[in-house]
Design a protein around this motif. Structure first.
Motif, mmCIF file in Angstrom:
data_model
loop_
_atom_site.group_PDB
_atom_site.id
_atom_site.type_symbol
_atom_site.label_atom_id
_atom_site.label_comp_id
_atom_site.label_asym_id
_atom_site.label_seq_id
_atom_site.Cartn_x
_atom_site.Cartn_y
_atom_site.Cartn_z
ATOM 1 N N ARG A 98 0.888 -1.114 0.135
ATOM 2 C CA ARG A 98 0.141 -0.022 -0.014
ATOM 3 C C ARG A 98 0.797 1.219 -0.030
ATOM 4 O O ARG A 98 0.579 2.278 -0.812
ATOM 5 N N SER A 134 -6.747 4.076 2.585
ATOM 6 C CA SER A 134 -7.096 2.720 1.765
ATOM 7 C C SER A 134 -7.487 1.582 2.812
ATOM 8 O O SER A 134 -8.127 0.593 2.541
ATOM 9 N N ARG A 140 -8.326 5.089 -1.931
ATOM 10 C CA ARG A 140 -7.561 6.206 -1.946
ATOM 11 C C ARG A 140 -8.325 7.373 -2.682
ATOM 12 O O ARG A 140 -9.327 7.257 -3.343
#
Length: 444
Positions: A98, A134, A140
């Motif tokens: 991520r 997220s 996002r």
């Protein structure tokens, strides 16, 4: 005597009695409490502290560091949050993915500046916030999303407000000041916007919830709400969902992004330190592959720089207030039930017994004679005890991966000479806030 005069006399008598009672109670307790200046009735030691520099004021009027927590209600929410966030990758390989995904967008934003001066505040906070977004929201935000930018501005202003004199007065006298006009009104009105945003997200998730396939933190909380709907004492209800999510979102955004902003300012001030990091990155990672967490043990100087940024930046010098739940013995003294206690972490991070030059930014504080990284037991920016920051692992990963990615691709320069850069904090209160500044990101 007229009724108004009698009422005034009665009020004066009542206040006098309360002052005498308060003074007697304080004198009785003082014999058992750790040493310190005698507090005045009602206002305590307010006149003896400088609210524009609360940390240093408290260092002068007190010497013990305690971290005690009242968490009968917080305990189940905290346990749930830690478990859920771990399941979504905090501190694991998926979290690394991520971070690196978002770092790609950050690097594109830096390239778009075309080496021109810019303020990095929101460039950094957008990226850091998207990482925690997220996890909490399952997605996002685009960097130019106006609702997203509005939330980031709200969090930044709130973070700054907590370090102003007015913000610290509110923290000490919230019961009174929440009913008085002042700058806190503007801050809390903006925070309502953040609350409304999360509430809207929660209700949207309710409509599409699949209990067998939770998509994010909010979904997991909603499932827990369903499981405990028959429990009258459950802490899992919509209001707690909103506030818990807000805490994670806020904490996961502002502390890390401000630490990065302060860190870059320090590297601009000391370009020779930045150059050493460049050299280590080129030696260990090179310029053709992206960094990963396996690189950190091989990069002692970079690791030391990041630790020193956290130590010197001292992001939350007073940590978070705790309240003693019962009379507590500490080093021969008694801390009465209900006493509000601050751990004062800044006193540890700048302890000359553990750091040779505590007021100087020096990565050598975390390096041994052979240039290898060395741990220091006084390094505790994430607090300690049962209420330590459970986002610690994610934050450590973010600081390493984001900073090394930036320095792998760019040389950082200041539009002004290093000797004119001010690295002293703009605000120091319950948080440490650096001055705003401009920088140039020059592609390597």
């Amino acid at each position: 005597m007229d009724p108004l005069g009698a009422a005034a006399l009665f009020l004066v008598i009542c206040l006098s009695c309360l002052m005498v009672l308060s003074t007697w109670q304080q004198m009785h307790r003082k014999s058992q409490m750790p040493p310190g200046p005698t507090p005045l009735p009602f206002i305590g030691n307010l006149l003896q502290v400088n609210t524009s520099d609360m940390y240093r004021s408290l260092i002068k009027v007190t010497f013990y560091r305690v971290c005690f927590c009242t968490w009968e209600r917080a305990k189940p929410l905290r346990r749930f949050s830690i478990t859920t966030l771990r399941n979504f990758g905090m501190g694991k390989r998926s979290a690394e993915e991520r971070i690196l995904e978002e770092t790609h967008f950050l690097l594109e934003s830096l390239r778009a500046t075309k080496s021109e001066p810019f303020d990095p505040t929101f460039v950094l906070s957008r990226s850091v916030s998207n990482i925690i977004s997220s996890i909490t929201f399952g997605n996002r935000f685009e960097y130019e999303d106006q609702e997203f930018l509005s939330m980031l501005l709200t969090m930044l202003e709130t973070f700054q407000f907590t370090s102003t004199s007015w913000g610290q007065l509110y923290d000490m006298f919230s019961g009174i000041m929440q009913h008085l006009p002042g700058p806190q009104d503007k801050t809390f009105k903006k925070l309502l916007g953040l609350k409304e945003f999360i509430t809207k997200k929660a209700k949207a998730n309710m409509e599409t919830l699949d209990p067998n396939n939770p998509r994010d933190f909010i979904d997991c909380f909603l499932v827990k709400m369903q499981q405990e709907k028959e429990n009258p004492n459950s802490e899992f209800f919509l209001e707690n969902l909103v506030y818990t999510t807000a805490n994670i979102f806020f904490g996961g955004t502002e502390t890390v992004s401000t630490t990065l902003r302060y860190g870059i300012l320090l590297l601009l001030k000391y370009p020779e330190i930045e150059e050493k990091v460049h050299e280590e990155i080129e030696h260990v990672i090179g310029l053709n592959r992206i960094p990963n967490m396996d690189d950190r043990p091989l990069m002692p100087y970079t690791d030391a720089v990041i630790h020193e940024i956290q130590r010197f930046g001292d992001m939350l010098p007073l940590s978070l207030a705790r309240r003693v739940t019962c009379d507590t013995k500490f080093r021969g003294y008694t801390i009465p039930k209900g006493t509000e206690v601050f751990p004062v972490l800044g006193s540890v991070l700048r302890d000359p017994k553990h750091f040779a030059r505590p007021d100087v930014f020096d990565p050598q504080h975390f390096l041994d004679d052979n240039g290898q990284f060395k741990k220091n037991k006084a390094f505790m920016p994430f607090s300690v005890g049962k209420r330590y920051c459970f986002g610690e692992h994610l934050a450590r990963m973010e600081l390493f991966l984001i900073l090394t990615s930036i320095l792998q691709n760019f040389c950082l320069k200041s539009p002004i000479p290093p000797e004119k850069i001010d690295i002293s904090p703009m605000l120091v209160g319950f948080a440490t806030v650096p001055h705003f500044y401009e920088m140039c990101a020059i592609p390597l």
